[in-house]
Design a protein around this motif. Sequence first.
Motif, mmCIF file in Angstrom:
data_model
loop_
_atom_site.group_PDB
_atom_site.id
_atom_site.type_symbol
_atom_site.label_atom_id
_atom_site.label_comp_id
_atom_site.label_asym_id
_atom_site.label_seq_id
_atom_site.Cartn_x
_atom_site.Cartn_y
_atom_site.Cartn_z
ATOM 1 N N LYS A 1 -4.241 -51.782 -35.439
ATOM 2 C CA LYS A 1 -5.249 -50.773 -35.109
ATOM 3 C C LYS A 1 -5.392 -49.756 -36.232
ATOM 4 C CE LYS A 1 -5.009 -51.040 -30.052
ATOM 5 N NZ LYS A 1 -4.668 -50.317 -28.793
ATOM 6 N N GLU A 2 -4.271 -49.432 -36.879
ATOM 7 C CA GLU A 2 -4.314 -48.528 -38.031
ATOM 8 C C GLU A 2 -5.170 -49.124 -39.137
ATOM 9 O OE1 GLU A 2 -0.655 -46.724 -39.501
ATOM 10 O OE2 GLU A 2 0.346 -47.303 -37.661
ATOM 11 N N LYS B 1 -8.825 -49.041 -38.250
ATOM 12 C CA LYS B 1 -9.364 -47.679 -38.358
ATOM 13 C C LYS B 1 -9.717 -47.365 -39.806
ATOM 14 C CE LYS B 1 -8.286 -42.830 -37.479
ATOM 15 N NZ LYS B 1 -7.258 -41.840 -37.061
ATOM 16 N N LYS C 1 -12.859 -49.106 -40.824
ATOM 17 C CA LYS C 1 -14.046 -48.462 -40.269
ATOM 18 C C LYS C 1 -14.377 -47.165 -40.997
ATOM 19 C CE LYS C 1 -15.891 -46.571 -35.944
ATOM 20 N NZ LYS C 1 -15.610 -46.323 -34.499
ATOM 21 N N GLU C 2 -13.359 -46.345 -41.271
ATOM 22 C CA GLU C 2 -13.578 -45.025 -41.863
ATOM 23 C C GLU C 2 -13.694 -45.070 -43.386
ATOM 24 O OE1 GLU C 2 -10.413 -42.583 -40.388
ATOM 25 O OE2 GLU C 2 -11.329 -42.384 -38.392
ATOM 26 N N ARG D 1 -7.810 -43.590 -45.763
ATOM 27 C CA ARG D 1 -6.682 -43.308 -44.877
ATOM 28 C C ARG D 1 -5.980 -42.025 -45.320
ATOM 29 N NH1 ARG D 1 -2.771 -45.098 -41.293
ATOM 30 N NH2 ARG D 1 -0.620 -44.579 -41.810
#
Length: 255
Positions: free
Chosen positions: A182-183, A186, A189-190, A193
Amino acid sequence: MKENQKTKYNTPALDKGLDIIEYLSKEGIPLSQVEIAQGINRTPSEIYRMLVCLEERGYLLRGVNAGKYRLSLKMYSLSHTHTPFDELKRVARYPMQTLSEVTKQSCHLSIMNNDQLLVISQERSPSAVSLSIEEGTHFPLSKTSSGITLLSVISEVDRNTILSRDMYYKNWKVKEKEVFIKEIEKVKKEGYRMAKSKLTSGITDLAIPIGANSDLIAVLAISVFTSSLKEEVDEDFLLKSLKTAQREINQFIVT
């Protein structure tokens, strides 16, 4: 092709030579002929001529007293003669210098090497006190923001293959693996990090992919003291500056 057939042509001599070099590299200490033979599942007599050849060609060095073999710096020298990443380091130099100057933070550029994160370039902060990550240092992908960022821009198949060999990931429980994936999603998507370092307490890393749409993939990152965030350093400004450097580097390498 048969299921067990690995290569089209057999090259036993080359296989032995590469096995020796790879084993010595993995072990990292001088080893005797017997120890090397045991490590690569061969007999000492099988590898004798290959050891002599590698020593004569300068790939191996042998101790005078104990007679143990170790790798010379020839492989390192050859690998640095010309690599696809030489050009990346060249075009990234000025954007990294600018990034360091405007943010007053050190930054570093990393790639994936043998399922690990390898730092290939760094630019020191102009400040009197700063963080430094030496070039040539390896870190586990699953334990670094840069590593997770790299994993977010490769295919799922490649990612799963790499993680299956990761010494940390493969020992995690199912729930831990799910959280980790999931990290990665994310970050995908973004597009960046920001997280506290899993390796060094008191440090926060901000990483962004380089060349995500090309065959040359890397990560540019800034590591800052967590205590200085929001008080002395603005997160939004760091991210904006990092994205500017990303665009400047990508315009030279994206194909």
